[in-house]
Design a protein around this motif. Structure first.
Motif, PDB file in Angstrom:
ATOM      1  N   ASP A   1      11.755  -5.166  14.064  1.00 40.05           N
ATOM      2  CA  ASP A   1      11.672  -6.510  14.628  1.00 40.05           C
ATOM      3  C   ASP A   1      11.917  -7.585  13.586  1.00 40.05           C
ATOM      4  OD1 ASP A   1      10.884  -5.937  17.422  1.00 40.05           O
ATOM      5  OD2 ASP A   1       9.126  -5.046  16.477  1.00 40.05           O
ATOM      6  N   VAL A   2      11.483  -7.337  12.364  1.00 41.20           N
ATOM      7  CA  VAL A   2      11.693  -8.258  11.252  1.00 41.20           C
ATOM      8  C   VAL A   2      12.033  -7.429  10.023  1.00 41.20           C
ATOM      9  CG1 VAL A   2      10.187 -10.102  12.125  1.00 41.20           C
ATOM     10  CG2 VAL A   2       9.227  -8.274  10.716  1.00 41.20           C
ATOM     11  N   PRO A   3      12.696  -8.003   9.024  1.00 38.18           N
ATOM     12  CA  PRO A   3      13.066  -7.218   7.850  1.00 38.18           C
ATOM     13  C   PRO A   3      11.864  -6.825   7.006  1.00 38.18           C
ATOM     14  CG  PRO A   3      13.598  -9.539   7.528  1.00 38.18           C
ATOM     15  CD  PRO A   3      13.210  -9.394   8.965  1.00 38.18           C
ATOM     16  N   VAL A   4      11.961  -5.647   6.399  1.00 40.58           N
ATOM     17  CA  VAL A   4      10.947  -5.178   5.449  1.00 40.58           C
ATOM     18  C   VAL A   4      11.489  -5.491   4.060  1.00 40.58           C
ATOM     19  CG1 VAL A   4       9.603  -3.195   4.658  1.00 40.58           C
ATOM     20  CG2 VAL A   4      10.285  -3.357   7.063  1.00 40.58           C
ATOM     21  N   ASP A   5      11.215  -6.707   3.573  1.00 42.02           N
ATOM     22  CA  ASP A   5      11.911  -7.169   2.375  1.00 42.02           C
ATOM     23  C   ASP A   5      11.024  -7.952   1.421  1.00 42.02           C
ATOM     24  OD1 ASP A   5      11.504  -9.389   3.932  1.00 42.02           O
ATOM     25  OD2 ASP A   5      13.573 -10.088   3.921  1.00 42.02           O
ATOM     26  N   ALA A   6       9.696  -7.838   1.569  1.00 42.40           N
ATOM     27  CA  ALA A   6       8.828  -8.645   0.708  1.00 42.40           C
ATOM     28  C   ALA A   6       7.561  -7.894   0.311  1.00 42.40           C
ATOM     29  CB  ALA A   6       8.467  -9.957   1.413  1.00 42.40           C
ATOM     30  N   ILE A   7       7.670  -6.580   0.086  1.00 39.04           N
ATOM     31  CA  ILE A   7       6.488  -5.796  -0.272  1.00 39.04           C
ATOM     32  C   ILE A   7       6.215  -5.945  -1.765  1.00 39.04           C
ATOM     33  CG2 ILE A   7       5.423  -3.521  -0.253  1.00 39.04           C
ATOM     34  CD1 ILE A   7       7.416  -2.696   1.897  1.00 39.04           C
ATOM     35  N   SER A   8       5.060  -6.478  -2.099  1.00 39.39           N
ATOM     36  CA  SER A   8       4.688  -6.573  -3.506  1.00 39.39           C
ATOM     37  C   SER A   8       4.305  -5.195  -4.031  1.00 39.39           C
ATOM     38  CB  SER A   8       3.504  -7.531  -3.682  1.00 39.39           C
ATOM     39  OG  SER A   8       2.323  -6.972  -3.124  1.00 39.39           O
ATOM     40  N   TYR A   9       4.352  -5.044  -5.341  1.00 33.82           N
ATOM     41  CA  TYR A   9       3.951  -3.762  -5.933  1.00 33.82           C
ATOM     42  C   TYR A   9       2.487  -3.477  -5.641  1.00 33.82           C
ATOM     43  CZ  TYR A   9       2.814  -0.144  -9.323  1.00 33.82           C
ATOM     44  OH  TYR A   9       2.369   1.019  -9.906  1.00 33.82           O
ATOM     45  N   GLU A  10       1.642  -4.508  -5.665  1.00 33.92           N
ATOM     46  CA  GLU A  10       0.223  -4.314  -5.418  1.00 33.92           C
ATOM     47  C   GLU A  10      -0.017  -3.804  -3.998  1.00 33.92           C
ATOM     48  OE1 GLU A  10       0.914  -6.622  -8.851  1.00 33.92           O
ATOM     49  OE2 GLU A  10       1.594  -7.023  -6.795  1.00 33.92           O
ATOM     50  N   SER A  11       0.659  -4.399  -3.025  1.00 37.86           N
ATOM     51  CA  SER A  11       0.487  -3.956  -1.637  1.00 37.86           C
ATOM     52  C   SER A  11       1.036  -2.557  -1.442  1.00 37.86           C
ATOM     53  CB  SER A  11       1.181  -4.932  -0.681  1.00 37.86           C
ATOM     54  OG  SER A  11       0.524  -6.172  -0.676  1.00 37.86           O
ATOM     55  N   TRP A  12       2.193  -2.289  -2.026  1.00 38.67           N
ATOM     56  CA  TRP A  12       2.778  -0.941  -1.923  1.00 38.67           C
ATOM     57  C   TRP A  12       1.858   0.092  -2.556  1.00 38.67           C
ATOM     58  CZ3 TRP A  12       4.023   2.606  -5.687  1.00 38.67           C
ATOM     59  CH2 TRP A  12       4.765   3.718  -5.271  1.00 38.67           C
ATOM     60  N   ARG A  13       1.329  -0.238  -3.704  1.00 41.77           N
ATOM     61  CA  ARG A  13       0.452   0.730  -4.383  1.00 41.77           C
ATOM     62  C   ARG A  13      -0.788   1.013  -3.526  1.00 41.77           C
ATOM     63  NH1 ARG A  13      -0.210   2.408 -10.413  1.00 41.77           N
ATOM     64  NH2 ARG A  13      -2.029   3.754 -10.162  1.00 41.77           N
ATOM     65  N   TYR A  14      -1.330  -0.024  -2.928  1.00 36.72           N
ATOM     66  CA  TYR A  14      -2.498   0.165  -2.055  1.00 36.72           C
ATOM     67  C   TYR A  14      -2.142   1.073  -0.882  1.00 36.72           C
ATOM     68  CZ  TYR A  14      -5.979  -0.783   1.531  1.00 36.72           C
ATOM     69  OH  TYR A  14      -6.921  -0.637   2.515  1.00 36.72           O
ATOM     70  N   ASP A  15      -1.049   0.772  -0.207  1.00 36.99           N
ATOM     71  CA  ASP A  15      -0.717   1.476   1.035  1.00 36.99           C
ATOM     72  C   ASP A  15      -0.160   2.865   0.786  1.00 36.99           C
ATOM     73  OD1 ASP A  15      -0.468   1.419   3.941  1.00 36.99           O
ATOM     74  OD2 ASP A  15       1.701   1.474   3.579  1.00 36.99           O
ATOM     75  N   VAL A  16       0.541   3.052  -0.331  1.00 35.87           N
ATOM     76  CA  VAL A  16       1.230   4.326  -0.577  1.00 35.87           C
ATOM     77  C   VAL A  16       0.568   5.092  -1.720  1.00 35.87           C
ATOM     78  CG1 VAL A  16       3.429   5.421  -1.156  1.00 35.87           C
ATOM     79  CG2 VAL A  16       3.400   3.375   0.305  1.00 35.87           C
ATOM     80  N   TRP A  17       0.739   4.633  -2.934  1.00 35.02           N
ATOM     81  CA  TRP A  17       0.387   5.441  -4.098  1.00 35.02           C
ATOM     82  C   TRP A  17      -1.108   5.749  -4.198  1.00 35.02           C
ATOM     83  CZ3 TRP A  17       3.550   8.163  -7.053  1.00 35.02           C
ATOM     84  CH2 TRP A  17       3.049   8.730  -8.231  1.00 35.02           C
ATOM     85  N   ASP A  18      -1.944   4.769  -3.898  1.00 36.15           N
ATOM     86  CA  ASP A  18      -3.387   4.973  -4.013  1.00 36.15           C
ATOM     87  C   ASP A  18      -4.030   5.380  -2.696  1.00 36.15           C
ATOM     88  OD1 ASP A  18      -3.358   4.333  -6.730  1.00 36.15           O
ATOM     89  OD2 ASP A  18      -3.637   2.190  -6.342  1.00 36.15           O
ATOM     90  N   ASN A  19      -3.226   5.650  -1.682  1.00 34.51           N
ATOM     91  CA  ASN A  19      -3.772   6.086  -0.403  1.00 34.51           C
ATOM     92  C   ASN A  19      -4.457   7.440  -0.574  1.00 34.51           C
ATOM     93  OD1 ASN A  19      -3.688   7.493   2.349  1.00 34.51           O
ATOM     94  ND2 ASN A  19      -3.057   5.416   2.882  1.00 34.51           N
ATOM     95  N   VAL A  20      -5.682   7.545  -0.065  1.00 36.83           N
ATOM     96  CA  VAL A  20      -6.453   8.781  -0.217  1.00 36.83           C
ATOM     97  C   VAL A  20      -5.703   9.975   0.375  1.00 36.83           C
ATOM     98  CG1 VAL A  20      -8.579   9.953   0.496  1.00 36.83           C
ATOM     99  CG2 VAL A  20      -8.657   7.561  -0.251  1.00 36.83           C
ATOM    100  N   GLY A  21      -4.928   9.741   1.433  1.00 31.66           N
ATOM    101  CA  GLY A  21      -4.255  10.838   2.099  1.00 31.66           C
ATOM    102  C   GLY A  21      -2.924  11.242   1.501  1.00 31.66           C
ATOM    103  N   LEU A  22      -2.404  10.494   0.508  1.00 35.19           N
ATOM    104  CA  LEU A  22      -1.090  10.826  -0.046  1.00 35.19           C
ATOM    105  C   LEU A  22      -1.139  12.162  -0.774  1.00 35.19           C
ATOM    106  CD1 LEU A  22       1.855   9.891  -0.534  1.00 35.19           C
ATOM    107  CD2 LEU A  22       1.064   8.920  -2.701  1.00 35.19           C
ATOM    108  N   ASP A  23      -0.285  13.089  -0.354  1.00 34.07           N
ATOM    109  CA  ASP A  23      -0.178  14.403  -0.991  1.00 34.07           C
ATOM    110  C   ASP A  23       0.923  14.307  -2.045  1.00 34.07           C
ATOM    111  OD1 ASP A  23       0.327  17.035  -1.723  1.00 34.07           O
ATOM    112  OD2 ASP A  23      -0.064  17.819   0.278  1.00 34.07           O
ATOM    113  N   LYS A  24       0.511  14.142  -3.282  1.00 32.09           N
ATOM    114  CA  LYS A  24       1.483  13.929  -4.349  1.00 32.09           C
ATOM    115  C   LYS A  24       2.149  15.221  -4.805  1.00 32.09           C
ATOM    116  CE  LYS A  24      -0.749   9.716  -5.991  1.00 32.09           C
ATOM    117  NZ  LYS A  24      -1.469   9.040  -7.089  1.00 32.09           N
TER     118      LYS A  24
END
Length: 298
Positions: free
Chosen positions: A180-203
């Protein structure tokens, strides 16, 4: 019936309710607990539950959509009510609480999602269907064999990566995702919260494709016990058309299966033909659909 702000100790009830209404979504109790206790940065996130006799019977979260450059855009996430408590005003009360939270943030346009049988409710409240999201599942004992990577291509787990490298590849891959809208403004802090530091991420299962020392494709896995969610599979534009996304996803599925995952779920926008085709070739079967719905806040 009581509407209140969600608390971390609501997590087990929230997950039980979500599993009942959306059995194809994957987010565990600890991941949910952390989300409530430590909300996403800079996005005005909050969540509300509906409670009846000390039982969680409804949920919605609301936030500014900090991942898009579209101004004054907000999201209502997963507004849902226990089937036995519907048509009693619970959904309307949750929606009111969520929109009352968004207005002071300056939000003027809102996106939510609705199951097909929830579209009449959405329309009554001023939300118009926009895009179909297709959900699918794959039993991991049926994953196709992993092909041999082409010369110069390496498949690596993300565990030992510098997260900044994955962030850069993720942002580049998502820039032209249909939506619906572009995904073009994700900060590193928000990305890290949602992806890298997510408890469920299987690295260990999450896999990148590396060529000449750079990450050119990847497939991320979020896991809860024997179930997993293919969070995002993407390829940098210059490397598309070489089968690298399928290679990364196949490798991630094999690694997840080797560590005890039995079923994988994912979702795709109706217009994402390349990823829908990859999933079909991997053997995913359709299990559900939802619609994004848009409304203007008065």
């Amino acid at each position: 019936m009581r509407i209140r702000t969600a608390r971390p100790d609501d997590a087990p009830g929230v997950v039980a309710l979500r599993t009942l209404v959306y059995p194809y979504l994957v987010r565990g109790v600890e991941s949910t607990r952390k989300m409530i206790a430590e909300p996403p940065p800079e996005e005005g996130w909050t969540a509300f539950v509906a409670e009846v006799d000390a039982q969680v019977v409804g949920w919605v979260s609301a936030q500014r959509a900090g991942w898009t450059s579209t101004p004054d855009f907000g999201e209502l996430n997963l507004l849902h009510v226990h089937p036995e408590h519907r048509r009693r005003g619970v959904g309307t009360a949750l929606l009111t609480a969520a929109t009352d939270h968004l207005r002071p943030l300056g939000i003027r346009r809102v996106r939510g999602t609705a199951l097909p049988d929830g579209l009449p409710f959405a329309r009554r409240h001023g939300y118009e269907p926009s895009r179909e999201l297709r959900y699918s599942a794959l039993d991991l004992d049926r994953v196709p064999a992993l092909p041999e990577p082409p010369p110069g291509v390496r498949l690596l787990p993300i565990a030992d990566l510098d997260p900044h490298l994955l962030y850069t590849a993720d942002i580049a891959s998502a820039a032209d995702e249909p939506g619906d809208v572009p995904v073009d403004a994700i900060s590193y802090e928000s990305w890290r919260y949602d992806v890298w530091d997510n408890v469920g991420l299987d690295k260990t299962a999450s896999t990148v494709v590396e060529i000449d020392g750079g990450i050119v494709a990847f497939s991320l896995v979020k896991r809860d016990g024997g179930r997993m969610w293919s969070d995002f599979t993407g390829t940098i534009a210059a490397y598309r058309g070489r089968g690298l996304a399928r290679l990364a996803k196949t490798a991630a599925l094999h690694r997840a299966a080797a560590n005890g995952v039995r079923v994988a779920y994912t979702s795709n926008d109706e217009a994402n033909a390349p990823m829908l085709a990859i999933n079909a070739r991997l053997g995913y079967r359709p299990v559900a659909s939802q619609w994004t719905c848009l409304a203007e806040l008065a």
